[in-house]
Write a protein that holds these residues in place. Sequence first.
Motif, PDB file in Angstrom:
ATOM      1  N   LYS A  99       0.824  -1.203   0.000  1.00 35.45           N
ATOM      2  CA  LYS A  99       0.000   0.000   0.000  1.00 35.45           C
ATOM      3  C   LYS A  99       0.863   1.259   0.000  1.00 35.45           C
ATOM      4  O   LYS A  99       1.742   1.419   0.842  1.00 35.45           O
ATOM      5  N   VAL A 100       0.556   2.148  -0.946  1.00 36.36           N
ATOM      6  CA  VAL A 100       1.250   3.426  -1.056  1.00 36.36           C
ATOM      7  C   VAL A 100       0.185   4.520  -1.059  1.00 36.36           C
ATOM      8  O   VAL A 100      -0.750   4.462  -1.858  1.00 36.36           O
ATOM      9  N   LYS A 101       0.317   5.489  -0.160  1.00 35.78           N
ATOM     10  CA  LYS A 101      -0.634   6.604  -0.109  1.00 35.78           C
ATOM     11  C   LYS A 101       0.027   7.855  -0.690  1.00 35.78           C
ATOM     12  O   LYS A 101       1.178   8.162  -0.370  1.00 35.78           O
ATOM     13  N   VAL A 102      -0.751   8.558  -1.501  1.00 36.67           N
ATOM     14  CA  VAL A 102      -0.262   9.773  -2.152  1.00 36.67           C
ATOM     15  C   VAL A 102      -1.277  10.886  -1.917  1.00 36.67           C
ATOM     16  O   VAL A 102      -2.488  10.660  -1.973  1.00 36.67           O
ATOM     17  N   HIS A 103      -0.784  12.084  -1.654  1.00 40.38           N
ATOM     18  CA  HIS A 103      -1.638  13.257  -1.461  1.00 40.38           C
ATOM     19  C   HIS A 103      -1.324  14.276  -2.552  1.00 40.38           C
ATOM     20  O   HIS A 103      -0.184  14.402  -2.988  1.00 40.38           O
ATOM     21  N   GLY A 104      -2.352  15.002  -2.974  1.00 32.07           N
ATOM     22  CA  GLY A 104      -2.158  16.057  -3.965  1.00 32.07           C
ATOM     23  C   GLY A 104      -3.060  17.233  -3.697  1.00 32.07           C
ATOM     24  O   GLY A 104      -4.095  17.112  -3.023  1.00 32.07           O
ATOM     25  N   ARG A 105      -2.657  18.381  -4.238  1.00 30.24           N
ATOM     26  CA  ARG A 105      -3.405  19.625  -4.055  1.00 30.24           C
ATOM     27  C   ARG A 105      -3.362  20.396  -5.364  1.00 30.24           C
ATOM     28  O   ARG A 105      -2.298  20.586  -5.950  1.00 30.24           O
TER      29      ARG A 105
END
Length: 162
Positions: free
Chosen positions: A135-141
Amino acid sequence: MAQTPVETSTPSSSSPIDLSGEAGWAPFDAPALVGESLRFVSGEPDGNRFRVRYYRDSEKHLHARIWFGPETGGPPGHVHGGAVAAVMDEALGLAAWAAGYSIVVGNLNVSFRTMLPLEQVVTLESRVISAEGRKVKVHGRLFCGEAVYAEGECLCITIRGK
């Protein structure tokens, strides 16, 4: 080092679209990393839908300059939420690939903060926030100046054998 502007003409006016990056960002050749899977969003660099240029900063975080063209329209004069979600899907998944994870997006959550006007250049910044097992979590804005149009987080799953 300042980047050379990447300009293309906009279909609705004669002014150029400047998708250049910030000082310290290096152009990033996304198609060379993941191949033709980027066709849907960033596959037409001169089209009327999306125009996207990817960059990486000194910490190897992925950034994009994005122009949402008239073919991404939703509410009058604004970008359709599905177009924003498509860009988030591509950019956040690509951020994981750029960080060395061969993944598919398993879950994408987009929070829309305010409506995004059509034909505006915005910035998307993204980064891997955790990696545990597959599992890899990525955040973006997605933003322009002080205006935040959307934020997203995706749970990516590494591809076995890659």
